[in-house]
Design an enzyme around this catalytic site. Structure first.
Site, PDB file in Angstrom:
ATOM      1  N   TYR A 257      37.578  62.018  26.346  1.00 40.70           N
ATOM      2  CA  TYR A 257      37.091  61.744  26.132  1.00 40.70           C
ATOM      3  C   TYR A 257      36.581  60.558  24.067  1.00 40.70           C
ATOM      4  CZ  TYR A 257      33.864  65.138  27.385  1.00 40.70           C
ATOM      5  OH  TYR A 257      33.017  66.418  27.562  1.00 40.70           O
TER       6      TYR A 257
ATOM      7  N   CYS B 219      52.841  69.677  29.513  1.00 35.00           N
ATOM      8  CA  CYS B 219      53.930  68.272  31.297  1.00 35.00           C
ATOM      9  C   CYS B 219      52.776  67.842  31.416  1.00 35.00           C
ATOM     10  CB  CYS B 219      53.962  69.084  32.022  1.00 35.00           C
ATOM     11  SG  CYS B 219      56.245  70.112  31.038  1.00 35.00           S
TER      12      CYS B 219
ATOM     13  N   PRO C 291      20.232  72.566  20.082  1.00 29.83           N
ATOM     14  CA  PRO C 291      21.436  72.464  19.901  1.00 29.83           C
ATOM     15  C   PRO C 291      22.535  73.103  19.928  1.00 29.83           C
ATOM     16  CG  PRO C 291      20.283  74.234  17.931  1.00 29.83           C
ATOM     17  CD  PRO C 291      19.410  73.310  18.857  1.00 29.83           C
TER      18      PRO C 291
ATOM     19  N   TYR D 208      33.298  73.406  22.131  1.00 31.75           N
ATOM     20  CA  TYR D 208      33.531  73.032  23.200  1.00 31.75           C
ATOM     21  C   TYR D 208      35.192  72.568  23.511  1.00 31.75           C
ATOM     22  CZ  TYR D 208      28.622  71.135  23.555  1.00 31.75           C
ATOM     23  OH  TYR D 208      27.532  70.822  23.870  1.00 31.75           O
TER      24      TYR D 208
ATOM     25  N   ARG E 137      39.591  67.711  24.039  1.00 35.47           N
ATOM     26  CA  ARG E 137      38.149  66.865  24.216  1.00 35.47           C
ATOM     27  C   ARG E 137      38.597  65.699  23.807  1.00 35.47           C
ATOM     28  NH1 ARG E 137      34.748  66.280  20.701  1.00 35.47           N
ATOM     29  NH2 ARG E 137      33.308  65.678  22.003  1.00 35.47           N
TER      30      ARG E 137
HETATM   31  C1  LIG Z   1      24.701  69.924  26.130  1.00 39.04           C
HETATM   32  C2  LIG Z   1      24.357  70.093  25.990  1.00 39.04           C
HETATM   33  C3  LIG Z   1      23.086  70.841  24.925  1.00 39.04           C
HETATM   34  C4  LIG Z   1      23.731  70.830  23.475  1.00 39.04           C
HETATM   35  O1  LIG Z   1      24.390  69.399  23.099  1.00 39.04           O
HETATM   36  P1  LIG Z   1      24.641  69.808  21.095  1.00 39.04           P
HETATM   37  O2  LIG Z   1      25.548  67.886  21.803  1.00 39.04           O
HETATM   38  O3  LIG Z   1      26.579  70.284  21.878  1.00 39.04           O
HETATM   39  O4  LIG Z   1      23.988  69.925  20.483  1.00 39.04           O
HETATM   40  C5  LIG Z   1      21.408  70.583  24.687  1.00 39.04           C
HETATM   41  N1  LIG Z   1      21.226  71.195  25.744  1.00 39.04           N
HETATM   42  C6  LIG Z   1      21.228  70.515  27.770  1.00 39.04           C
HETATM   43  C7  LIG Z   1      20.378  70.472  28.340  1.00 39.04           C
HETATM   44  C8  LIG Z   1      22.841  70.071  27.180  1.00 39.04           C
HETATM   45  O5  LIG Z   1      23.201  69.893  28.638  1.00 39.04           O
END
Ligand SMILES: *Cc1c(COP(=O)(O)O)cnc(C)c1O
Length: 432
Positions: free
Chosen positions: A334, A361, A291, A391, A330
């Site tokens: 996205y 800008c 996570p 992030y 973000r």
């Molecule tokens: C980004 C990533 C995560 C974490 O994803 P979350 O959405 O932030 O929980 C876990 N493992 C790998 C390999 C990732 O690239």
């Protein structure tokens, strides 16, 4: 509100992790990231306790530290007994600088440089999660030069589209990450790994995507991965001792996002893993989950001060703030949803619909569109963007030479600076 650590006093003052947001902004200045240390720890414990109960004491969540990487976060992870994922020498340096126990670290990335690999091995990296054959050979060679045996997992793509945003989906066959099971490349790299003299293959990793709100994708990923594990046993006599199911459950950015019981979901995945292992006559491997956002996202918010308020009659309203895509890219990247609220009052009767925009800008410098703000909002009022702990700082930039924001942590003893505010001189410090 969207998370229990956000409340309002009777007179409308926003509180976060027990602290008064306006008071903290007075003390540390605007704009500002605030993080709730207790919430970070609670989120760690949710994963750690559920995984230990469901899979046994060897199971360990790895905090995907790309979500928010700074020294204090690695100290907290260390104290909570978490493992960590790192993806670069910079994250590795930051973790090493506070003495993070590297045997609990996993080095990810689809393109580790020789320098990354050497630094990782020299730091005592627990595992490299190997993306491809070239990298496998490089780690074997660099470990060999040091006369070491490096434990590794192999990253596989189980071929699952998690029905989430395209930009954060990584489990499909055509992904830039890992080796596909479907094409036979996963078997090929496994065979190759077993011939490498200076590597110890412990098992496999997959990551099917982020911001998922149920266990469906994990159940499908576990099913595909365990069948692969059984196939490698049958074909190659290889015994998988470790299986990493990737990250991480979703978080609530808005009231429309579902509430998820992470503990219950982990138990559901564990039940499926155990019954499938029994059916395939496998010993249950040690399970890892990774996570990132669900550890830190709801433990963070960003405070801004309103500047220009522009009303274009018949068109659109803009509320500009003293930050923007430099501290939260973000939406620009996205179209990510966020909840934006006033800091010192609840929404009054008379509101206006507006875009909250930054100071850069760049017309894509938008924090959020279709936000309801008080109709009389004006220069000087503070507003907060919620759930920015993941992030945001991690993806921040110095575009337009805007200095990065500080991170203030709050806990039951008060508040402290975890990352100090950059100055214009900091931003120019490497110019010759
Ligand atoms: C980004 C990533 C995560 C974490 O994803 P979350 O959405 O932030 O929980 C876990 N493992 C790998 C390999 C990732 O690239």
């Amino acid at each position: 509100m969207i998370c229990a650590n956000i409340t309002r006093t009777a007179d409308g003052a926003l509180r976060f992790g027990g602290a008064d947001v306006a008071v903290l902004t007075e003390k540390y200045g605007s704009p500002l990231y605030i993080m709730d240390e207790a919430r970070i720890r609670e989120n760690c414990r949710t994963y750690k306790n559920a995984m230990a109960e469901a899979f046994g004491p060897a199971a360990l969540p790895l905090y995907a530290s790309k979500a928010a990487s700074f020294k204090q976060i690695y100290r907290i992870m260390m104290e909570e007994g978490m493992g960590v994922d790192i993806v670069s020498s910079g994250e590795l340096y930051t973790a090493a600088a506070v003495g993070f126990p590297m045997h609990k670290a996993y080095f990810h990335s689809n393109n580790k440089t020789d320098a990354d690999i050497a630094y990782g091995i020299d730091c005592g990296m627990g595992h490299f999660v190997v993306d491809n054959v070239e990298e496998l050979d490089a780690i074997d060679r660099i470990a060999g030069a040091r006369n070491k045996i490096q434990p590794v997992l192999l990253r596989m793509t189980p071929g699952i589209d998690p029905h989430t945003y395209a930009a954060v989906s990584t489990g499909q066959v055509d992904s830039k990450f890992g080796s596909a099971i479907e094409t036979g490349q996963a078997e090929e790299i496994t065979r190759h790994a077993l011939t490498c003299q200076h590597l110890r293959l412990d098992g496999f990793h997959c990551h099917v995507g982020s911001q998922v709100f149920d266990s469906d994708v994990y159940l499908r990923a576990a099913d595909i991965m365990l069948h692969f594990v059984a196939e490698m046993r049958d074909k190659l006599g290889f015994v998988t001792t470790e299986l990493d199911l990737g990250g991480g459950y979703g978080v609530r950015y808005t009231e429309n996002d579902p509430i998820i019981n992470i503990g219950a979901n982990i138990h559901q995945v564990a039940a499926a893993v155990k019954s499938l292992c029994a059916a395939l006559k496998l010993d249950v491997p040690v399970i890892r989950m990774e996570p990132g956002r669900s550890i830190v996202a709801d433990a963070g918010l960003t405070v801004y001060t309103v500047g220009t308020v522009k009303r274009i009659p018949g068109y659109k309203n803009y509320v500009s703030v003293d930050g923007g895509m430099t501290d939260n890219p973000r939406f620009a990247l996205y179209g990510s949803k966020y909840t934006v609220v006033p800091v010192s009052r609840t929404l009054p009767e008379t509101v206006m619909r507006c875009s909250v925009v930054g100071r850069c800008c760049e017309s894509g410098d938008i924090i959020q569109e279709n936000v309801l703000m008080p109709a009389d909002i004006r220069r000087g009022e503070k507003i907060a963007v919620l759930t920015t702990g993941a992030y945001n700082y991690a993806m921040s930039s110095n575009y337009n030479r805007v200095p990065r924001l500080p991170i203030v942590m709050v806990n039951k003893n008060g508040d402290y600076l975890a990352v100090r505010r950059e100055t214009p001189a900091d931003v120019a410090q490497y110019d010759v």
